[in-house]
Design a protein around this motif. Structure first.
Motif, mmCIF file in Angstrom:
data_model
loop_
_atom_site.group_PDB
_atom_site.id
_atom_site.type_symbol
_atom_site.label_atom_id
_atom_site.label_comp_id
_atom_site.label_asym_id
_atom_site.label_seq_id
_atom_site.Cartn_x
_atom_site.Cartn_y
_atom_site.Cartn_z
ATOM 1 N N MET A 1 -16.630 14.599 40.293
ATOM 2 C CA MET A 1 -17.913 14.252 40.853
ATOM 3 C C MET A 1 -18.352 12.919 40.259
ATOM 4 S SD MET A 1 -21.458 16.296 40.321
ATOM 5 C CE MET A 1 -21.076 16.527 38.624
ATOM 6 N N HIS A 2 -18.888 12.022 41.139
ATOM 7 C CA HIS A 2 -19.292 10.691 40.697
ATOM 8 C C HIS A 2 -20.593 10.305 41.398
ATOM 9 C CE1 HIS A 2 -18.885 6.534 39.413
ATOM 10 N NE2 HIS A 2 -19.155 6.167 40.657
ATOM 11 N N ILE A 3 -21.544 9.769 40.625
ATOM 12 C CA ILE A 3 -22.778 9.219 41.178
ATOM 13 C C ILE A 3 -22.610 7.710 41.195
ATOM 14 C CG2 ILE A 3 -25.265 8.958 40.879
ATOM 15 C CD1 ILE A 3 -25.242 11.680 39.436
ATOM 16 N N GLY A 4 -22.679 7.116 42.372
ATOM 17 C CA GLY A 4 -22.482 5.677 42.528
ATOM 18 C C GLY A 4 -23.610 4.862 41.925
ATOM 19 N N ASP A 5 -23.403 3.557 41.857
ATOM 20 C CA ASP A 5 -24.419 2.638 41.342
ATOM 21 C C ASP A 5 -25.615 2.596 42.281
ATOM 22 O OD1 ASP A 5 -22.792 1.975 39.204
ATOM 23 O OD2 ASP A 5 -21.958 0.200 40.197
ATOM 24 N N ASP A 6 -26.774 2.245 41.719
ATOM 25 C CA ASP A 6 -28.009 2.020 42.474
ATOM 26 C C ASP A 6 -28.405 3.249 43.293
ATOM 27 O OD1 ASP A 6 -30.209 0.463 43.240
ATOM 28 O OD2 ASP A 6 -29.188 -0.313 45.016
ATOM 29 N N CYS A 7 -28.406 4.419 42.658
ATOM 30 C CA CYS A 7 -28.802 5.656 43.316
ATOM 31 C C CYS A 7 -30.114 6.170 42.736
ATOM 32 C CB CYS A 7 -27.743 6.743 43.113
ATOM 33 S SG CYS A 7 -26.269 6.498 44.076
ATOM 34 N N ILE A 8 -30.816 6.930 43.537
ATOM 35 C CA ILE A 8 -31.976 7.677 43.067
ATOM 36 C C ILE A 8 -31.643 9.143 43.279
ATOM 37 C CG2 ILE A 8 -34.400 8.231 43.438
ATOM 38 C CD1 ILE A 8 -34.773 5.350 44.483
ATOM 39 N N ILE A 9 -31.742 9.923 42.205
ATOM 40 C CA ILE A 9 -31.501 11.362 42.268
ATOM 41 C C ILE A 9 -32.830 12.053 41.995
ATOM 42 C CG2 ILE A 9 -30.188 13.307 41.344
ATOM 43 C CD1 ILE A 9 -28.423 11.162 42.666
ATOM 44 N N GLY A 10 -33.263 12.915 42.889
ATOM 45 C CA GLY A 10 -34.533 13.614 42.746
ATOM 46 C C GLY A 10 -34.570 14.482 41.503
ATOM 47 N N ALA A 11 -35.759 14.585 40.906
ATOM 48 C CA ALA A 11 -35.945 15.408 39.708
ATOM 49 C C ALA A 11 -35.552 16.853 40.002
ATOM 50 C CB ALA A 11 -37.401 15.341 39.259
ATOM 51 N N GLY A 12 -34.827 17.462 39.086
ATOM 52 C CA GLY A 12 -34.413 18.853 39.207
ATOM 53 C C GLY A 12 -33.256 19.084 40.160
ATOM 54 N N SER A 13 -32.705 18.027 40.707
ATOM 55 C CA SER A 13 -31.591 18.172 41.643
ATOM 56 C C SER A 13 -30.325 18.584 40.911
ATOM 57 C CB SER A 13 -31.340 16.850 42.377
ATOM 58 O OG SER A 13 -32.448 16.518 43.169
ATOM 59 N N VAL A 14 -29.481 19.324 41.600
ATOM 60 C CA VAL A 14 -28.191 19.738 41.050
ATOM 61 C C VAL A 14 -27.109 19.001 41.832
ATOM 62 C CG1 VAL A 14 -26.625 21.661 40.652
ATOM 63 C CG2 VAL A 14 -29.093 21.996 40.398
ATOM 64 N N VAL A 15 -26.499 18.029 41.165
ATOM 65 C CA VAL A 15 -25.464 17.213 41.815
ATOM 66 C C VAL A 15 -24.135 17.935 41.664
ATOM 67 C CG1 VAL A 15 -24.316 14.974 41.851
ATOM 68 C CG2 VAL A 15 -26.761 15.110 41.344
ATOM 69 N N SER A 16 -23.557 18.352 42.796
ATOM 70 C CA SER A 16 -22.303 19.100 42.756
ATOM 71 C C SER A 16 -21.184 18.399 43.520
ATOM 72 C CB SER A 16 -22.521 20.500 43.332
ATOM 73 O OG SER A 16 -22.980 20.415 44.662
ATOM 74 N N ARG A 17 -21.476 17.224 44.074
ATOM 75 C CA ARG A 17 -20.454 16.443 44.784
ATOM 76 C C ARG A 17 -20.782 14.959 44.642
ATOM 77 N NH1 ARG A 17 -22.111 19.519 49.970
ATOM 78 N NH2 ARG A 17 -24.312 19.162 49.824
ATOM 79 N N ASP A 18 -19.870 14.116 45.072
ATOM 80 C CA ASP A 18 -20.060 12.673 44.952
ATOM 81 C C ASP A 18 -21.304 12.199 45.702
ATOM 82 O OD1 ASP A 18 -17.747 12.543 43.496
ATOM 83 O OD2 ASP A 18 -16.527 11.686 45.099
ATOM 84 N N VAL A 19 -21.984 11.228 45.098
ATOM 85 C CA VAL A 19 -23.121 10.561 45.738
ATOM 86 C C VAL A 19 -22.722 9.092 45.865
ATOM 87 C CG1 VAL A 19 -25.564 9.981 45.555
ATOM 88 C CG2 VAL A 19 -24.746 12.187 44.679
ATOM 89 N N PRO A 20 -22.647 8.577 47.090
ATOM 90 C CA PRO A 20 -22.191 7.193 47.273
ATOM 91 C C PRO A 20 -23.192 6.175 46.728
ATOM 92 C CG PRO A 20 -22.729 8.202 49.396
ATOM 93 C CD PRO A 20 -22.902 9.254 48.357
ATOM 94 N N PRO A 21 -22.729 4.993 46.393
ATOM 95 C CA PRO A 21 -23.619 3.947 45.886
ATOM 96 C C PRO A 21 -24.761 3.654 46.868
ATOM 97 C CG PRO A 21 -21.330 3.243 45.740
ATOM 98 C CD PRO A 21 -21.351 4.526 46.515
#
Length: 82
Positions: free
Chosen positions: A1-21
């Motif tokens: 799992m990878h979070i790309g550059d320049d992302c906003i992730i909401g508070a309390g979110s559960v990241v379980s897959r890749d988030v593109p830049p």
């Protein structure tokens, strides 16, 4: 799992897959809601339609009268503080 550059992730979110830049993601599990460019465009439109207050409205230091002014403006639509 990878979070790309320049992302906003909401508070309390559960990241379980890749988030593109350049994405905005939120939820459980987190899902991409829009791009940063779309978010910026949305807020530019809202800002143009709403009211923007200057530095004298920052907290701390806002006066009671200015606080009431901001609260009244919120009833009419979006408010931004520079």
């Amino acid at each position: 799992m990878h979070i790309g550059d320049d992302c906003i992730i909401g508070a309390g979110s559960v990241v379980s897959r890749d988030v593109p830049p350049g994405s905005v993601a939120a939820g459980n599990p987190a899902r991409v809601l829009r791009s940063i460019a779309e978010l910026r465009q949305r807020h530019c439109g809202l800002r143009a339609a709403g009211r923007t207050f200057g530095a004298g409205y920052h907290i701390p230091g806002i006066t009671a009268a200015r606080r009431v002014e901001v609260l009244e403006a919120l009833k009419a639509g979006p408010v931004y503080i520079d």
